[in-house]
Design an enzyme around this catalytic site. Structure first.
Site, mmCIF file in Angstrom:
data_model
loop_
_atom_site.group_PDB
_atom_site.id
_atom_site.type_symbol
_atom_site.label_atom_id
_atom_site.label_comp_id
_atom_site.label_asym_id
_atom_site.label_seq_id
_atom_site.Cartn_x
_atom_site.Cartn_y
_atom_site.Cartn_z
ATOM 1 N N ASP A 35 -8.405 4.705 3.941
ATOM 2 C CA ASP A 35 -6.976 4.626 3.728
ATOM 3 C C ASP A 35 -6.754 4.329 2.239
ATOM 4 O OD1 ASP A 35 -4.226 4.521 4.559
ATOM 5 O OD2 ASP A 35 -4.346 2.350 4.324
ATOM 6 N N ASP A 37 -3.187 3.149 0.516
ATOM 7 C CA ASP A 37 -2.311 2.002 0.275
ATOM 8 C C ASP A 37 -2.867 0.753 0.941
ATOM 9 O OD1 ASP A 37 -0.031 3.240 -1.151
ATOM 10 O OD2 ASP A 37 0.165 4.406 0.689
#
Length: 358
Positions: A35, A37
């Protein structure tokens, strides 16, 4: 190479103990599905240790792929940003929820259909790649409505256009439904909050089809684009990254640099319990110690011992000094998850977390 307590070592459908690995996770898995963010960067700036850790993992032969529910930017823009931060990447290394939802829509509407877009350039580019035509008004008689995170400058009128179309029965899609998104100044509203705006305005008459993590369309898109044979999902959110790994039947690493804190981790439901947990991306470069259940419901990891007693999580260090705080977190996970079974641990973790500095 030994990886213990990996995916599949569940009792009653949910993980009871954190997993362990005798070798570095970057050696145990061929691909990290990262991922962005809250894991690699926050508010556009690299998270501490992320650049260095990813560089070492890549040099050691681990393939790095970046899987994000944020549909705002194109893969090319994301790759350029990563490269500027010191993490070399190309567009093919990036998989977005915009790509996943565009594929989903293209499979369900005629080729060349108009799609009303409430989102940014990343979503529009992904739709065009699938032969669909982005429009901005319900008056164009779109075959579908799609929402993706559009950033703080998305015109408010777009939500009204989406609501008008949904009220007419136009099929509704969303790249993802993350309610929040981490940034440099804190946690802000995500695409899920925008989806709720349209839901309320349209009278709650419809539900969107969602493509992003933790749902299968995103996992399918990731597998198709990366070709990972033994992937490790790396994320900061229990309800997207970790649940997505659970749904896909693959192992996961939770890093505590984004949305999830230790208190939330200890009260995780079975599908939100990661295989591994680390403070940050340096966790990719090391193995993970085993959590061992002993007599009397005591769970040991490293120098720490954890248990549930009198409705409270109890944590004790077995030796003075040199105790790894993350081993304490892992021991607490063992005690809390085992006590909870397939439910949620209700034991008070306040004192135990305070002893770890959380």
């Amino acid at each position: 190479m030994t990886v213990r307590n990996g995916q599949g070592q569940h009792d009653g459908g949910g993980r009871r103990l954190p997993g362990s690995s005798a070798v570095a996770l970057s050696a145990a898995y061929d691909t990290a599905l990262l991922d962005l963010d809250g894991v690699v960067y926050a508010g556009g700036e690299a998270i501490p240790y992320a650049v260095e850790a990813l560089g070492v993992a890549r040099e050691g032969g681990m393939h790095l792929a970046y899987v994000t529910n944020n549909a705002l930017r194109t893969p090319e823009e994301v790759a350029t940003h990563l490269t500027d931060l010191g993490v070399p990447a190309v567009a093919g290394d990036v998989v977005t929820s915009a790509q996943a939802v565009a594929r989903l829509i293209a499979e369900e509407v005629p080729p060349g259909s108009r799609v009303l877009v409430v989102g940014g350039e990343g979503l529009q580019v992904a739709l065009r790649e699938r032969g669909l035509v982005p429009v901005e008004s319900a008056d164009f008689e779109p075959a579908a409505v799609v929402q993706g995170y559009g950033g703080p400058d998305l015109p408010w009128g777009r939500f009204a256009e989406a609501a008008y179309a949904v009220q007419r029965g136009v099929p509704w899609y969303a790249s993802n439904t993350d309610l929040t998104i981490p940034g440099a100044r804190g946690i802000g509203p995500g695409n899920g909050a925008a989806v709720e705006v349209v839901r309320i305005a349209s009278g709650g008459r419809a539900e969107p089809k969602v493509a992003g993590k933790p749902l299968p369309p995103m996992h399918r898109e990731t597998v198709l684009r990366t070709g990972a044979a033994r992937p490790l999902v790396v994320g900061d959110r229990l309800d997207t990254d970790i649940e997505g790994a659970f749904n896909g039947g693959v192992d996961s690493l939770l890093v505590l640099t984004g949305v999830t804190d230790v208190a939330q981790l200890l009260t995780a439901v079975p599908e939100h319990r990661p295989t591994y947990v680390a403070a940050d991306l340096r966790g990719l470069l090391v193995g993970q110690p085993e959590v061992v259940e002993g007599a009397g419901g005591v769970f040991a990891c490293g120098a720490w011992r954890a248990s549930v007693s009198g409705g409270e999580l109890v944590l004790e260090a077995a030796s003075e000094g040199g105790a790894d705080v993350m081993d304490g977190v892992r021991a607490l996970c063992g005690a809390a998850w085992s006590a909870a079974g397939d439910g949620v641990c209700g034991a008070d973790a306040g004192k135990a977390l305070a002893s770890l500095g959380w």
